[in-house]
Design a protein around this motif. Structure first.
Motif, PDB file in Angstrom:
ATOM      1  N   THR A 159       3.357 -73.085   0.651  1.00 48.33           N
ATOM      2  CA  THR A 159       2.629 -71.463   0.158  1.00 48.33           C
ATOM      3  C   THR A 159       2.679 -70.420   1.106  1.00 48.33           C
ATOM      4  N   LEU A 160       1.824 -71.269   2.714  1.00 47.05           N
ATOM      5  CA  LEU A 160       1.645 -69.453   4.018  1.00 47.05           C
ATOM      6  C   LEU A 160       3.527 -69.541   3.965  1.00 47.05           C
ATOM      7  N   THR A 161       3.597 -70.397   3.930  1.00 51.20           N
ATOM      8  CA  THR A 161       5.739 -70.338   5.288  1.00 51.20           C
ATOM      9  C   THR A 161       6.231 -69.285   3.857  1.00 51.20           C
ATOM     10  N   ASN A 162       6.122 -69.515   2.691  1.00 44.94           N
ATOM     11  CA  ASN A 162       7.330 -68.749   1.265  1.00 44.94           C
ATOM     12  C   ASN A 162       7.561 -67.690   1.471  1.00 44.94           C
ATOM     13  N   THR A 163       8.736 -66.900   2.209  1.00 47.76           N
ATOM     14  CA  THR A 163       8.781 -65.714   1.852  1.00 47.76           C
ATOM     15  C   THR A 163      10.108 -65.905   1.520  1.00 47.76           C
ATOM     16  N   SER A 164       9.968 -65.791  -0.115  1.00 51.78           N
ATOM     17  CA  SER A 164      11.006 -65.500  -0.695  1.00 51.78           C
ATOM     18  C   SER A 164      10.565 -65.306  -2.216  1.00 51.78           C
ATOM     19  N   ASP A 165       9.136 -64.814  -2.178  1.00 51.45           N
ATOM     20  CA  ASP A 165       8.306 -65.206  -4.189  1.00 51.45           C
ATOM     21  C   ASP A 165       8.153 -63.075  -3.897  1.00 51.45           C
ATOM     22  N   LEU A 166       8.316 -62.253  -3.087  1.00 52.83           N
ATOM     23  CA  LEU A 166       7.647 -60.984  -2.779  1.00 52.83           C
ATOM     24  C   LEU A 166       9.136 -59.915  -1.888  1.00 52.83           C
ATOM     25  N   SER A 167      10.067 -58.894  -2.807  1.00 51.89           N
ATOM     26  CA  SER A 167      11.198 -58.136  -2.250  1.00 51.89           C
ATOM     27  C   SER A 167       9.664 -57.086  -1.414  1.00 51.89           C
ATOM     28  N   GLU A 168      10.383 -56.436  -0.629  1.00 53.36           N
ATOM     29  CA  GLU A 168       9.478 -55.132  -0.353  1.00 53.36           C
ATOM     30  C   GLU A 168       8.923 -54.167  -1.555  1.00 53.36           C
ATOM     31  N   SER A 169       9.712 -54.560  -2.887  1.00 46.33           N
ATOM     32  CA  SER A 169      10.027 -53.301  -3.782  1.00 46.33           C
ATOM     33  C   SER A 169       8.535 -53.811  -5.025  1.00 46.33           C
ATOM     34  N   GLY A 170       9.377 -55.437  -4.767  1.00 47.85           N
ATOM     35  CA  GLY A 170       8.120 -56.298  -5.606  1.00 47.85           C
ATOM     36  C   GLY A 170       6.631 -56.061  -5.189  1.00 47.85           C
ATOM     37  N   ILE A 171       5.975 -55.953  -3.109  1.00 50.04           N
ATOM     38  CA  ILE A 171       5.193 -55.900  -2.923  1.00 50.04           C
ATOM     39  C   ILE A 171       4.515 -54.454  -3.625  1.00 50.04           C
ATOM     40  N   GLN A 172       5.674 -53.074  -3.460  1.00 50.48           N
ATOM     41  CA  GLN A 172       5.111 -51.869  -3.861  1.00 50.48           C
ATOM     42  C   GLN A 172       4.695 -52.198  -5.244  1.00 50.48           C
ATOM     43  N   LYS A 173       5.544 -52.702  -5.948  1.00 49.57           N
ATOM     44  CA  LYS A 173       4.790 -52.306  -7.348  1.00 49.57           C
ATOM     45  C   LYS A 173       3.840 -53.486  -7.740  1.00 49.57           C
ATOM     46  N   PHE A 174       3.657 -54.470  -7.018  1.00 44.40           N
ATOM     47  CA  PHE A 174       2.063 -55.097  -7.197  1.00 44.40           C
ATOM     48  C   PHE A 174       0.933 -53.937  -7.023  1.00 44.40           C
ATOM     49  N   LEU A 175       1.172 -53.489  -5.671  1.00 46.05           N
ATOM     50  CA  LEU A 175       0.140 -52.362  -5.538  1.00 46.05           C
ATOM     51  C   LEU A 175      -0.406 -51.539  -6.316  1.00 46.05           C
ATOM     52  N   SER A 176       1.044 -50.713  -7.041  1.00 45.76           N
ATOM     53  CA  SER A 176       1.033 -49.678  -7.245  1.00 45.76           C
ATOM     54  C   SER A 176       0.726 -50.059  -8.989  1.00 45.76           C
ATOM     55  N   ASP A 177       0.963 -51.256  -9.892  1.00 45.12           N
ATOM     56  CA  ASP A 177       0.494 -51.364 -10.541  1.00 45.12           C
ATOM     57  C   ASP A 177      -1.495 -52.099 -10.904  1.00 45.12           C
ATOM     58  N   ARG A 178      -1.098 -51.772  -9.496  1.00 43.40           N
ATOM     59  CA  ARG A 178      -3.627 -51.950  -8.702  1.00 43.40           C
ATOM     60  C   ARG A 178      -4.054 -50.947  -8.743  1.00 43.40           C
ATOM     61  N   LYS A 179      -3.151 -49.854  -8.473  1.00 42.71           N
ATOM     62  CA  LYS A 179      -3.309 -48.566  -8.134  1.00 42.71           C
ATOM     63  C   LYS A 179      -4.156 -48.908  -6.888  1.00 42.71           C
ATOM     64  N   SER A 180      -3.887 -49.441  -6.175  1.00 43.94           N
ATOM     65  CA  SER A 180      -3.942 -49.956  -4.765  1.00 43.94           C
ATOM     66  C   SER A 180      -3.742 -48.975  -4.053  1.00 43.94           C
ATOM     67  N   ILE A 181      -5.093 -48.307  -2.787  1.00 45.38           N
ATOM     68  CA  ILE A 181      -4.957 -47.145  -2.136  1.00 45.38           C
ATOM     69  C   ILE A 181      -3.913 -47.875  -1.328  1.00 45.38           C
ATOM     70  N   LEU A 182      -3.489 -48.702  -0.787  1.00 49.43           N
ATOM     71  CA  LEU A 182      -2.126 -49.205  -0.046  1.00 49.43           C
ATOM     72  C   LEU A 182      -1.025 -49.335  -0.885  1.00 49.43           C
ATOM     73  N   ALA A 183      -0.718 -48.849  -2.010  1.00 47.42           N
ATOM     74  CA  ALA A 183       0.018 -48.109  -2.870  1.00 47.42           C
ATOM     75  C   ALA A 183       0.364 -46.718  -2.130  1.00 47.42           C
ATOM     76  N   ASP A 184      -0.358 -45.723  -1.846  1.00 47.54           N
ATOM     77  CA  ASP A 184       0.121 -44.247  -0.897  1.00 47.54           C
ATOM     78  C   ASP A 184       0.794 -44.983   0.289  1.00 47.54           C
ATOM     79  N   PRO A 185       1.394 -44.027   0.927  1.00 40.23           N
ATOM     80  CA  PRO A 185       2.292 -43.649   2.471  1.00 40.23           C
ATOM     81  C   PRO A 185       1.026 -43.592   3.378  1.00 40.23           C
ATOM     82  N   VAL A 186       0.691 -44.020   4.356  1.00 40.87           N
ATOM     83  CA  VAL A 186       0.559 -43.401   5.454  1.00 40.87           C
ATOM     84  C   VAL A 186       0.708 -42.180   5.603  1.00 40.87           C
TER      85      VAL A 186
END
Length: 357
Positions: A159-186
């Motif tokens: 679990t700690l070392t699994n690097t195949s679960d989330l792509s960059e686009s998958g991370i962005q979708k995760f953040l956007s779906d939850r309306k996280s402040i991290l969904a916004d560019p800095v």
């Protein structure tokens, strides 16, 4: 003791540097038009970005979030001492006995004290680790339970070392779906010695920072996301919740060092994911050379009781991943919250991870 400006210890991602100690500070050109604080608020809201302002000495000055939250940081020369936001929240920073202390206030009432071991205090001979021979360890290898969670091996190596679960686009979708402040560019702005603010021409994608940290160091993006939720509640807080005012991009993953390095802060945040991933990977590799189970001191070595349950100040960890997580955060729970509240530590990490996946 006031906290010295944190360098946060790790190389910047995406080759983005604000101050490098080598004269390569990125400054806006004189011909660029200065912007007002009100305009920065409008930029954050209108462009859906998080605006960070740094002064001429590379010290973070202000944050403007797209949903209206504003944060101002206060310094005493090269020491950051506090921050306050537009929602009635305040944080005070200090270092005591090798620990980074954050005191959180809401409407002038102390609501939380967070203690994190400084990254540069972690070493192979750290006093947080106590080992004995394997035969004794096996004889005394008892389960450490926290509300049904066995903390001895709460995270697996895979679990700690699994690097195949989330792509960059998958991370962005995760953040956007939850309306996280991290969904916004800095987006970064600079303030000159006269107080005029200019665009520094730097824009950072949090999703890319997380993805790069995963790829560069082999630590799961899911783990990093759960960690940032545990440390800074940057994923889920909503206006009106007490946790809303705690959203500080600085120290987003609790990763910091007191040595003054190449830059003061690029939100603290740009290096937080890279720093956390690098530290966890180093500790994981350290753990892979251990003969498990290994006994570690947790909860500052103190045994406490809560609702007729005893939580000891030591734990037998059973794999390298759990070893790394306890070396990174040497707490099963945050005993400072007792008896009023219950949570914190790696127990809170598990709850955050399970909330998402």
């Amino acid at each position: 003791m006031k906290i010295r400006a944190l360098s946060l210890s790790i190389l910047a991602l995406l080759t983005l540097t604000i101050g490098t100690g080598s004269g390569s500070t990125i400054l806006a050109k004189e011909k660029d038009k200065a912007v007002s604080i009100q305009q920065l608020e409008e930029i954050a809201s209108g462009d859906k970005v998080t605006v960070l302002v740094f002064d001429e000495e590379d010290r973070i000055s202000e944050e403007f979030h797209s949903d209206g939250l504003k944060v101002k940081y206060n310094w005493d020369q090269d020491q950051i001492i506090s921050s306050e936001d537009s929602e009635g929240g305040e944080e005070q920073y200090s270092i005591e006995n090798g620990k980074f202390i954050v005191e959180r206030y809401y409407n002038d009432e102390l609501i939380e004290v967070k203690s994190t071991d400084l990254v540069n205090s972690i070493s192979n001979d750290s006093e947080s680790e106590v080992e004995s021979d394997n035969s004794k360890a096996l004889a005394t290898n008892e389960d450490y339970m926290v509300k049904g969670i066995r903390m001895n091996d709460f995270i697996s190596n895979s679990t700690l070392t699994n690097t195949s679960d989330l792509s960059e686009s998958g991370i962005q979708k995760f953040l956007s779906d939850r309306k996280s402040i991290l969904a916004d560019p800095v987006q970064v702005y600079r303030k000159d010695k006269n107080g005029k603010v200019y665009d520094a021409k730097i824009k950072v994608s949090p999703a890319k920072l997380i993805y790069n940290a995963q790829e560069d160091h082999g630590i799961s993006a899911k783990v990093l996301i759960a960690l940032v939720q545990k440390e800074s509640t940057l994923i889920t807080p909503k206006r009106g919740e007490v946790s809303y005012d705690s959203r500080r991009f600085i120290y987003a993953l609790g990763n910091g060092a007191t040595d003054k390095g190449d830059m003061y802060l690029l939100s603290g945040f740009d290096k937080q994911f890279d720093g956390a991933a690098k530290t966890l990977k180093n500790l994981y590799n350290e753990g892979k050379n251990k003969s498990f189970p290994v006994k570690l001191i947790v909860n500052d070595g103190k045994t406490v009781s809560h609702q007729k349950v005893t939580y000891k100040g030591e734990i037998w960890v059973r794999n390298a991943a759990t070893y790394a997580m306890f070396r990174y955060t040497p707490w099963t729970i945050d005993t400072a919250l007792l008896p009023k509240d219950f949570g914190g530590g790696n127990y809170l990490y598990v709850k955050c991870y399970d909330m998402f996946w």
